[in-house]
Design a protein around this motif. Structure first.
Motif, mmCIF file in Angstrom:
data_model
loop_
_atom_site.group_PDB
_atom_site.id
_atom_site.type_symbol
_atom_site.label_atom_id
_atom_site.label_comp_id
_atom_site.label_asym_id
_atom_site.label_seq_id
_atom_site.Cartn_x
_atom_site.Cartn_y
_atom_site.Cartn_z
ATOM 1 N N TYR A 334 -0.810 -0.816 6.362
ATOM 2 C CA TYR A 334 -1.930 -1.607 5.849
ATOM 3 C C TYR A 334 -2.132 -2.874 6.671
ATOM 4 C CZ TYR A 334 -1.646 1.192 1.521
ATOM 5 O OH TYR A 334 -1.634 2.208 0.598
ATOM 6 N N SER A 335 -1.046 -3.577 7.003
ATOM 7 C CA SER A 335 -1.174 -4.838 7.744
ATOM 8 C C SER A 335 -1.728 -4.590 9.148
ATOM 9 C CB SER A 335 0.173 -5.558 7.812
ATOM 10 O OG SER A 335 1.135 -4.778 8.511
ATOM 11 N N GLU A 336 -1.285 -3.515 9.789
ATOM 12 C CA GLU A 336 -1.827 -3.197 11.118
ATOM 13 C C GLU A 336 -3.303 -2.831 11.031
ATOM 14 O OE1 GLU A 336 0.673 -0.189 12.748
ATOM 15 O OE2 GLU A 336 2.243 -1.610 13.352
ATOM 16 N N GLY A 337 -3.674 -2.122 9.970
ATOM 17 C CA GLY A 337 -5.094 -1.817 9.784
ATOM 18 C C GLY A 337 -5.919 -3.072 9.577
ATOM 19 N N LEU A 338 -5.378 -4.028 8.818
ATOM 20 C CA LEU A 338 -6.094 -5.292 8.588
ATOM 21 C C LEU A 338 -6.264 -6.079 9.882
ATOM 22 C CD1 LEU A 338 -4.410 -6.395 5.244
ATOM 23 C CD2 LEU A 338 -6.825 -5.863 5.556
ATOM 24 N N GLU A 339 -5.267 -6.034 10.748
ATOM 25 C CA GLU A 339 -5.343 -6.799 11.997
ATOM 26 C C GLU A 339 -6.335 -6.202 12.988
ATOM 27 O OE1 GLU A 339 -0.797 -8.653 12.020
ATOM 28 O OE2 GLU A 339 -1.289 -6.918 13.267
ATOM 29 N N ASN A 340 -6.767 -4.978 12.744
ATOM 30 C CA ASN A 340 -7.704 -4.325 13.656
ATOM 31 C C ASN A 340 -9.127 -4.251 13.118
ATOM 32 O OD1 ASN A 340 -5.891 -3.609 15.820
ATOM 33 N ND2 ASN A 340 -4.984 -2.118 14.431
#
Length: 446
Positions: A334-340
């Protein structure tokens, strides 16, 4: 014919250096990769000592185990005492408490003939000898005087010891002969007593008769209908334990669902705090990301071992193990998706004067929803398999039941039954998760 002068050649070399002046890596990278893979393969063969392992492996056990998955055996023992031959069947025989199979025939001369596989493989037992007919030949084994003696040439499928003779009749079964008893193993395709066990009043009745009794027959048990009695007999089948197996299977599904759901609920808000573009505190970002790494680096099986020691065996430990693992895994995803994500929708919502909550609700969440749905459903499907594994260490579910059946090394047909159930559940969950994912994301199911 076109002639290229030196200036034109220099211009071409300057414009396309990647084609005309290739580096060593570009020219020989593929070859070096192939050589590296080849050297690693040779090292792996040496490190694991594959030739020795393959040579010493018990490949014959593969066929034995596979045959036991799809068959069962009956093992009558013929005891010879003076002028009398008595038959004894093992306790809990698939044939019931008082079996009289048609493949054991009493001959007029007092001997018995056991048909191991039709008329091609038979065993005839008398008071003085046993005659084995198999593979086109007949071999008499004389046991008068308390000693065994094989008459004629010993075939390759027979092994003779001082006090025992073993005859391997292939998939059909085998025979063990000693001075005072003969033990026959006869194998049948299929699963014995899968519907009704030997204690059921419906046992060994044709399907038509069972249906007739259920539909219109007189009550077998005055306290309940024949339909209720039949269901009770199936559910409480002592040989296959359908009720316990299906209950444990449901526990596995619940463990996977509950652990994944709780992991997703915990990971969602933590992912906003771990994303650099959402939460500007770099220290908080790093602490949460290392926390996610810790949770997912400890394998689900290890978490299950810890929790079974803390809470005791059962589904609670399994759900907790999945919850901890999924919090780390989904938090990272989820955090990697948010950063992209694209920041322009956020800026547009912010420009209207909306609060931070509304900014995230309308500027961030719609972009991250496809990632959340896809990854969560995939993890849910994967955790159904994972819940089976952790069940073997005491976390409950069908995994524990499967491990118990495998430990006996004799109930491989029960193992096959549970494996098939697990495969069916995984196939259904795979199809359901794919359909749900495409429906929620608004795409067509392929």
């Amino acid at each position: 014919m076109t002639v290229i002068d030196a200036n034109r050649m220099h211009e071409i070399e300057t414009r396309y250096p990647e084609y005309l002046h290739r580096s060593f890596r570009q020219r020989f990278g593929g070859l070096m990769l192939f050589i590296g893979a080849l050297l690693y393969s040779i090292y792996a063969v040496w490190f694991f000592d594959l030739p020795k392992m393959i040579a010493e492996a018990h490949w014959e056990r593969v066929g034995i185990y596979l045959s036991q998955w799809v068959s069962y055996d009956v093992q009558p023992e013929f005891r010879i005492s003076g002028d009398k031959i008595t038959i004894k069947y093992p306790r809990f025989s698939p044939l019931g408490d008082d079996p009289h199979p048609d493949w054991v025939v009493n001959n007029p001369d007092g001997s018995l003939t056991v048909s191991v596989s039709g008329t091609n493989r038979t065993v005839t037992i008398s008071k003085t000898q046993t005659i084995i007919a198999a593979h086109g030949i007949t071999v008499p084994v004389d046991f008068t005087g308390g000693a065994l003696k094989v008459e004629g040439e010993i075939p390759s499928w027979m092994t003779v010891y001082d006090d025992n003779v073993l005859a391997d009749l292939g998939f059909a079964g085998d025979v063990s002969i000693s001075a005072d008893r003969v033990k026959v193993r006869k194998r049948f395709l299929g699963w014995a007593n899968f519907v009704f066990d030997t204690h059921s009043p419906f046992f060994d009745k044709p399907a038509s008769e069972v249906i007739s009794l259920i539909v219109s027959g007189p009550r077998i048990d005055p306290d309940q209908s024949n339909l209720s009695l039949a269901f009770d007999n199936i559910w409480n089948n002592s040989a296959w334990q359908h009720g316990d197996v299906w209950t444990k299977l449901f526990q596995t599904i619940v463990m996977a669902f509950l652990g994944t759901l709780l992991g997703a609920v915990a990971a969602f808000p933590l992912a906003f705090l771990a994303a650099r573009n959402i939460t500007p505190s770099r220290a908080l970002n790093q602490v949460l990301k290392r926390f996610f790494d810790f949770l997912r680096s400890v394998d689900m099986l290890i978490w299950a071992l810890f929790l079974t020691r803390a809470f005791g065996p059962g589904p609670l430990a399994g759900s907790g193990a999945i919850f901890l693992t999924e919090t780390g895994t989904l938090g990272k995803l989820y955090s990697e998706g948010l950063e992209n994500i694209d920041n322009k929708p956020r800026e547009g919502v912010r420009s209207t004067g909306a609060s931070t909550v509304l900014e995230h609700r309308y500027g961030v969440v719609p972009q991250i929803i496809p990632v959340i749905v896809s990854q969560t459903l995939y993890q849910w499907e994967s955790n159904v398999r994972g819940a089976t594994i952790i069940g073997a260490v005491g976390a409950g579910g069908i995994g524990l039941k499967l491990w118990e059946a495998m430990r006996t090394n004799a109930n491989w047909e029960n193992v096959a039954y549970m494996v098939i159930l697990i495969l069916i559940v995984i196939f259904l969950f795979d199809g359901a998760s794919n359909a749900l994912r495409h429906r929620l994301m608004g795409t067509k199911t392929p």
